[in-house]
Scaffold this motif. Structure first.
Motif, PDB file in Angstrom:
ATOM      1  N   PHE A 235       0.804  -1.199   0.000  1.00  0.00           N
ATOM      2  CA  PHE A 235       0.000   0.000   0.000  1.00  0.00           C
ATOM      3  C   PHE A 235       0.836   1.247   0.000  1.00  0.00           C
ATOM      4  CE2 PHE A 235      -3.886   2.136   0.731  1.00  0.00           C
ATOM      5  CZ  PHE A 235      -4.768   1.221   0.214  1.00  0.00           C
ATOM      6  N   VAL A 236       0.365   2.231  -0.705  1.00  0.00           N
ATOM      7  CA  VAL A 236       1.040   3.507  -0.685  1.00  0.00           C
ATOM      8  C   VAL A 236       0.593   4.244   0.571  1.00  0.00           C
ATOM      9  CG1 VAL A 236       1.333   5.656  -1.887  1.00  0.00           C
ATOM     10  CG2 VAL A 236       1.041   3.556  -3.172  1.00  0.00           C
ATOM     11  N   GLY A 237       1.462   4.360   1.532  1.00  0.00           N
ATOM     12  CA  GLY A 237       1.106   5.119   2.727  1.00  0.00           C
ATOM     13  C   GLY A 237       0.194   4.377   3.670  1.00  0.00           C
ATOM     14  N   SER A 238      -0.545   5.156   4.457  1.00  0.00           N
ATOM     15  CA  SER A 238      -1.301   4.581   5.569  1.00  0.00           C
ATOM     16  C   SER A 238      -2.603   3.943   5.105  1.00  0.00           C
ATOM     17  CB  SER A 238      -1.591   5.691   6.576  1.00  0.00           C
ATOM     18  OG  SER A 238      -2.780   5.420   7.261  1.00  0.00           O
ATOM     19  N   LYS A 241      -5.776   5.539   6.718  1.00  0.00           N
ATOM     20  CA  LYS A 241      -6.307   6.729   6.056  1.00  0.00           C
ATOM     21  C   LYS A 241      -7.118   6.323   4.838  1.00  0.00           C
ATOM     22  CE  LYS A 241      -3.606  10.590   7.486  1.00  0.00           C
ATOM     23  NZ  LYS A 241      -2.882  11.791   7.114  1.00  0.00           N
ATOM     24  N   ALA A 242      -6.587   5.395   4.075  1.00  0.00           N
ATOM     25  CA  ALA A 242      -7.251   4.980   2.845  1.00  0.00           C
ATOM     26  C   ALA A 242      -8.635   4.423   3.133  1.00  0.00           C
ATOM     27  CB  ALA A 242      -6.399   3.940   2.137  1.00  0.00           C
TER      28      ALA A 242
END
Ligand code: ZN
Ligand code: ZN
Ligand code: ZN
Lengths: 641, 249
Positions: A235-238, A241-242
């Motif tokens: 995953f790109v980032g958190s 949050k997504a």
């Protein structure tokens, strides 16, 4: 009836769950206009159409991700009880916040029915919610309700039978969905709600991880761990949050579909009052006024009630009984200085009940309008000085209502240090609602100045204890203070009276037997001479150090049983002139701080364990005597007895 | 792509690898990482590696197996990553655009000064829209906060004013859940009711008290967008979430 259907009521804190539960079952549980009033699970039953329904009223929550023990309790209940129906109490005023919780509940796959509550308030604001569209979009029955006035109850009963598994769901994207599917496969056979569990594990839920460790083999657990890391690293980032963005998007779209607004800025009295009560310039005078008015009502009005009851009810009856009883032993047993009627019944009904009635009315009004949480805004900075940064403020403020309940609400505190400080401070010099009432009652007999002195001493003690504990204890995780404030509303007279009635009823039910029993015990101790012996043994402390008359031994013994009983005796002593100004102050301060009451002690043990609870209780008792002694010396110095 | 840009991409990739090994979440410019490993394995980019070594950006051990950033290289990589993530913030918050497309081009063309002014304009964000940390620049240390920025921190907002949340710097994972439960999230309009003794905001009809630290971490657009409350109902702009579900492959 062969089958019981389990219904779980869920919703945001303060969304009217308890009220709906009361409406459905006809039972009564205390309802308050602030968060965390339902700390344990209330269960009640009702019958409808030949089926028995078991209703669980649980604490409110914002999401299924557990941040605290309290939220964990709710989630565990869903997971372990696997209810037949979820009754989702949707607060119409807080539509988006509710829907955010709603989508999570819908993902559980349990049949749901929605009670759209408090629609009277939204319509006043010019907000219209299209119930039909909401119902058809989600695929579950939706019932409009105004719980506080009992509207919608019958429809709700019918709707519960028609609860459906919602058809609404969110597609979280390929990675998350594939990942969830993978974790679902790896979870142990008997794990309930696998999809939800997988989702929560992806969100790094620490409580669930603990559960998993205890139910899985090490291999299973490490497999699951591996999959989770694999998914999150794709995953790109958190990922958190997504997932939340997806949900927000869903909530925004849905509410756009169902809400129609006529916007006008409403500036109601309630809103202005809320604002003023939170502002430091106006808030502190308001708090002062509230204390003053309460003091006046409790002292003057309760005094009147007592006087009326005494002359028209009590006296005639007692005189009658006095005429009947000829044996001196029985006369003493019933009507003597430690008589079951004079001390037991009289103390409870004649002295304590009027004060509590008046005080509860005032307090319940404050609770009902939602004033209490706004106090946290006013006091947060002050509390931070004693090491209470965030979540602990609300329990402490609640402690003024009932220490036991407040002690349980410390579950919302995730920092161990803060939790301990809060529990200690609640148990120590913080007077709970009946105590404040009684303190006012007792001090009212000596004067307002005395009341202020007692308040100042208690405040000073509490502060010192807090500052010391804060210094001694090691810092752990820091809590962020984030507190939802309920809207201030006009008090509902009926609700206030009903609540006052139930609180008094509970008081009599719980306390009256203890009042009677302690009178019997004191009577026995007196007859056997044990009381005299105790008095002689304790004389150095009571007489010399505390400067109090021997009668105070009775009081201290009564405190162990029930504070209200002790208060009744103190008031009696003041009336009889056996306690002067100084002594009244010392004895009231002492009994306010002296050992925590049994219920509170039980709660403390439950929250922090037996050993730590005992240490706290020992510390509280010793310091209360030391402080009262010091207070005695100081008062003597200024007032010469 | 010229050599210079390519060299930068390698440095950036190395930073991500570093970040990842320190427990950070994920890499962004995945294409670079894969290419880096390919390239180094196949020995295709000797020219660039030599250039990087000769300019003292990286060190290679004797066996030729491990590559390490030098302090100078680290500084350069830091600048690139900073520019990249700030660019994401800018594209995402201001333009509402797909953040991946422009950011990688962007990072190579902007100067240090320009990056700093963008940072200031955005109110010195602490993380990119993915939740990854943005390396701090001089501007952040000086914390020349509001003067030139369009995004200000909630604690700088005037009392009684409305503002739309641009982003929230989330100090910890747990807080994300709590904030979302209360609907405190980008795109939502809030009103600041009071700031002392405790911050109180109104958000989606709910009054919420919060401490100063949190108020500092909530960043909102300066009022130009919303002159007064009555215009508030104007729908908050539809937001796309393009970075969701971006696959590595
Ligand atoms: Zn890049
Ligand atoms: Zn990013
Ligand atoms: Zn900066």
């Amino acid at each position: 009836m062969d089958k019981v259907r389990k219904v779980l009521i869920l919703g945001l804190p303060n969304s009217g769950k308890t009220q709906i539960c009361n409406n459905l079952t006809g039972t009564y549980n205390l309802v308050a206009n602030y968060h965390h009033t339902t700390i344990d699970v209330n269960r009640a039953y009702y019958e409808h159409g030949g089926v028995l329904f078991e209703l669980y009223d649980v604490p409110g929550l914002y999401c299924l991700y557990a941040n605290s023990e309290e939220e964990l309790l709710v989630r565990n209940l869903i997971f372990s009880e696997e209810p037949d129906v979820l009754l989702f109490c949707l607060d119409a005023n807080l539509l988006k916040q509710s829907l955010m919780l709603g989508i999570e509940l819908m993902e559980l796959g349990i049949p749901i029915v929605i009670a759209l509550n408090a629609i009277d308030e939204t319509s006043k604001k010019g907000i219209w919610i299209d119930t039909a569209v909401l119902s058809s979009t989600l695929g579950v029955p939706v019932v409009e309700s105004i719980a506080i006035r009992g509207i919608g109850t019958r429809k709700l009963k019918n709707a519960i039978e028609k609860a459906r598994v919602p058809k609404a769901s969110i597609y979280y994207g390929d990675i998350v969905e594939a990942g969830v599917a993978k974790v679902v496969q790896e979870l142990p056979e008997d794990f309930p709600f696998k999809r939800k569990t997988a989702m929560l594990l992806l969100l790094n839920d620490r409580f669930l991880e603990k559960d998993l460790i205890s139910t899985c083999t090490t291999d299973q657990y490490s497999d699951i761990q591996k999959s989770i890391t694999a998914i999150t690293s794709q995953f790109v980032g958190s990922i958190g949050k997504a997932i939340y963005y997806k949900r927000s998007e869903w909530v925004d779209q849905l509410s756009e579909k169902i809400v129609k607004t006529q916007q006008f800025d409403q500036r109601s009295m309630a809103k202005t009052f809320a604002k003023m009560s939170r502002n430091i310039v106006t808030g502190i005078p308001i708090l002062g006024m509230i204390i003053l008015i309460t003091y006046f009502l409790v002292v003057k009005v309760a005094e009147k009630i007592t006087f009326i009851m005494e002359s028209y009810l009590w006296k005639p009856v007692i005189d009658k009984i006095s005429g009947f009883v000829t044996s001196p032993f029985w006369w003493d047993f019933l009507l003597g200085s430690h008589g079951v009627l004079s001390l037991g019944l009289g103390g409870a009904v004649l002295t304590v009940l009027p004060i509590l009635s008046v005080f509860f009315i005032v307090f319940n009004v404050l609770e009902d309008i939602g004033y209490v949480p706004n106090l946290t805004v006013l006091t947060r900075r002050f509390f931070s000085k004693v090491g209470l940064s965030g979540y602990s403020i609300m329990p402490i403020v609640l402690g003024f209502g009932c220490k036991t309940m407040a002690t349980f609400t410390t579950r919302t505190i995730s920092s161990d240090k803060e939790k301990y400080i809060a529990i200690f401070l609640i148990a120590f010099a913080l007077p709970c609602a009946p105590q404040i009432g009684l303190t006012m009652g007792m001090m009212g007999k000596v004067g307002f100045k005395a009341f202020m002195i007692v308040l100042a001493v208690l405040l000073f003690t509490e502060l010192t204890a807090g500052v010391l504990l804060n210094l001694i204890m090691k810092d752990d995780t820091k809590n962020t203070y984030l507190q939802a404030l309920p809207a201030i509303r006009i008090p509902n007279v009926f609700a206030v009276l009903k609540k006052t009635y139930y609180r008094l009823y509970m008081f009599l039910k719980e306390a009256l037997p203890i009042f009677l029993f302690s009178a019997v015990v004191l009577f026995t101790l007196e007859r056997t001479g044990l009381l005299e012996l105790t008095k002689r043994l304790l004389a150095p402390v009571i007489n010399n150090f505390l400067g109090l008359p021997n009668d105070m031994v009775d009081v201290l013994l009564l405190v162990l049983a029930r504070r209200e009983a002790a208060a009744a005796v103190i008031m009696d002593l003041i009336d009889k002139g056996r306690l002067n100004f100084n002594q009244a102050i010392v004895s009231v301060t002492l009994t306010t701080m002296f050992v925590p009451c049994f219920a509170n002690l039980g709660a403390i043990i439950k929250e922090i364990g037996f050993r730590r609870a005992m240490i706290a209780a020992f510390f509280i008792t010793t310091s209360s005597i030391l402080i009262a002694g010091a207070l005695n010396k100081i008062l003597l110095f200024f007032n010469h007895g | 792509m010229n050599n210079c840009t390519e060299a930068d991409e390698y440095l950036e990739s190395l930073w991500y690898i570093n970040e990842k090994s320190q427990g950070a979440v994920s890499d962004i410019c995945e294409h670079n990482v894969s290419r880096l490993s390919e390239d180094t394995r196949g020995g295709l980019s000797d020219e660039i590696i030599e250039k990087l070594v000769s300019e003292n950006f990286i060190e290679i051990d004797e066996a030729g197996k491990s590559i390490k950033l030098t302090p100078k290289g680290l500084e350069r990589a830091r600048h690139i990553v900073r520019a990249h993530r700030l660019a994401e913030r800018l594209l995402y918050d201001v333009m509402g655009k797909n953040i991946e497309d422009g950011a990688c081009e962007f990072e190579h063309i902007v100067t240090m000064e320009l990056v700093d002014s963008i940072c200031t304009l955005l109110g010195h964000p602490k993380e990119c829209p993915h939740g990854l940390p943005i390396p701090q620049g001089k501007c952040c240390e000086l914390s020349a906060k509001s003067v030139n920025s369009s995004v200000i921190h909630l604690d700088e907002l005037d009392i009684g004013k409305y503002a739309r949340i641009a982003y929230v710097n989330c100090p910890n994972d747990q807080l994300i859940h709590r904030l979302n439960g209360l609907s405190i999230r980008p795109g939502v309009t809030v009103k600041l009711h009071q700031s002392y003794p405790t911050f109180v905001i109104e958000c989606e009809g709910m009054h919420i008290a919060l401490d100063n630290e949190l108020a500092e971490n909530i960043c909102v657009w300066r009022e130009s967008e919303f002159i007064d409350g009555s215009k508030l109902v104007a729908k908050t702009k539809k937001r796309k979430f393009p970075f969701l579900g971006r696959l590595k492959k």
